[in-house]
Design an enzyme around this catalytic site. Structure first.
Site, short mmCIF file in Angstrom:
data_model
loop_
_atom_site.label_atom_id
_atom_site.label_comp_id
_atom_site.label_asym_id
_atom_site.label_seq_id
_atom_site.Cartn_x
_atom_site.Cartn_y
_atom_site.Cartn_z
N SER A 67 4.77 -1.54 -5.92
CA SER A 67 3.67 -1.75 -4.65
C SER A 67 1.93 -1.56 -5.26
O SER A 67 0.83 -1.42 -4.06
CB SER A 67 3.97 -1.54 -3.11
OG SER A 67 4.36 0.36 -3.36
N LYS A 124 1.62 5.38 -1.42
CA LYS A 124 0.88 4.79 -0.47
C LYS A 124 -0.48 5.48 -0.51
O LYS A 124 -0.77 5.92 -1.40
CB LYS A 124 1.35 4.26 0.70
CG LYS A 124 2.34 3.04 0.35
CD LYS A 124 1.99 1.62 -0.10
CE LYS A 124 3.54 0.87 0.18
NZ LYS A 124 4.73 1.72 -0.75
#
Lengths: 223, 223
Positions: free
Chosen positions: B146, B184
DNA sequence: TGACAAACCACACATTTGTGTGGTATATAT
DNA sequence: ATATATACCACACAAATGTGTGGTTTGTCA
């Protein structure tokens, strides 16, 4: 005089006695260097030696001998000591053993990396490298985006293990014939020739002549 | 009994005397822990202390006191000593200070990271971190793709500095409400709310509730 | 209440360790 | 020929350091 040999990538036998092992440190006698190397090793093992431990392991029967060496090495700026304090031997950065120099650009004219280009040091102590010495490893700061698909981006520190050959698909630091160094993936063709491949579709493969300086063993990125 | 608190991310004041600072090491009195912490720091500084140095800096007027502590800590397996050898204090891996634990998965049920999940240690010594202690930093092994566009790929070691807040655009380790931890990028909307954004077009932004465990300071990748 | 461990102190003693003085031999430089 | 540096040794001495014995106080546990 300007050309201090440093991190030369040669296949010649290392550690010839008449030649300085710690490149960049000139003016050491072979014997002095032997003492320094012992101290380097010991300091790396977390507990610096006493002068009697040095004498014992190096075969001197007198503490005075060791003192002479320590004095000489201290005068040459390779180590620092504190008076009347046991084991108080500190290596200066120049002499430090388990540190990988982070190099910047490459000196033109030869496949040697310039001593002057050192930007800093990385500790090899535990760092996934398994005790590689300064002789075996160096680091480069990555420029450009040619390896971006391999997760290597501008500013990363690429730790390179020096070796003249590598296998298919390994990422290597290669020296091109214009004395430029690049980080690329090594690939073999069906004809058993090798070429360098970027990890970025925008870059064509390099089919020119090149030599391998070493292979990538670690990437470090600081935010 | 199984729940050893470890690397708890709390905003509560650290180092309350009644609570163990070195999580995972139980059975230490606060005073014993104080001595251990001092030794940790000193050993990290390359020259372990003498018992008189310990006594001096910790305010004991007797070497015997220090000996009592050293004996206690040695019996508890936190350090090793060599007889009649000055400064011969070795920390066991459990007690080692300047090592960052590499953690794997996250313990379900609480925002604590499980002691049992430690996969190894990284040396903080010189490693671009500027002497962060074990209290301030931990590491996670990256899973998934990701963050691939930020050059962070599966298998990387992400070194996280613990902090409850972060700035717009910083990469953070965030704890989601299902007790999952992800790496993230933190982003702020026009309304001054925050959300988490992957560095991969195939992943949608995370708008769920989350808390910040810390921010990414270093990435290490081993080949 | 007694036993015990933690948490200290004082001090003597032995060993380790650093320091200092004075030497010898061999080169190399002036 | 003399000075200087390297490369050692021997040994004495003092300071640093580890060890050991024997205390006191406080709190906990049985």
């Amino acid at each position: 005089m300007k050309e201090k040999p440093f991190l030369t990538h040669s296949t010649a036998p290392k550690r010839r006695c008449s030649v300085s092992t710690l490149s960049g440190v000139e003016g050491l006698t072979p014997k002095q260097e032997r003492v320094l190397n012992f101290i380097r090793k010991k300091v790396g093992e977390r507990l610096p030696p006493t002068i009697r431990e040095i004498a014992g392991e190096l075969g001197f029967s007198s503490t005075g001998t060791v003192r002479d060496y320590l004095k000489a090495l201290e005068q040459k700026g390779l180590l620092k000591r504190t008076n009347n304090k046991s084991r108080a031997i500190e290596l200066s950065a120049r002499a430090s053993f388990n540190k990988i120099p982070v190099l910047g650009t490459i000196m033109a004219g030869s496949p040697n990396l310039a001593y002057e280009e050192i930007q800093g040091y990385i500790d090899t102590d535990d760092l996934f490298l398994g005790r590689l010495s300064q002789d075996d490893v160096f680091a480069l700061r990555v420029k450009g985006d040619s390896m971006i698909e391999a997760g290597i981006i501008e500013g990363d520190i690429a730790v390179i293990k020096k070796q003249p050959t590598a296998f298919h698909r390994e990422i290597v630091a290669a020296l091109l014939d214009n004395n430029e160094v690049t980080l690329k993936r090594l690939r073999r063709t069906r004809n058993n020739t090798f070429f360098l491949e970027a990890a970025n579709k925008n870059y064509p493969p390099i089919e020119k002549k090149f030599s391998i300086m070493g292979k990538l063993v670690t990437v470090i990125r600081k935010y």
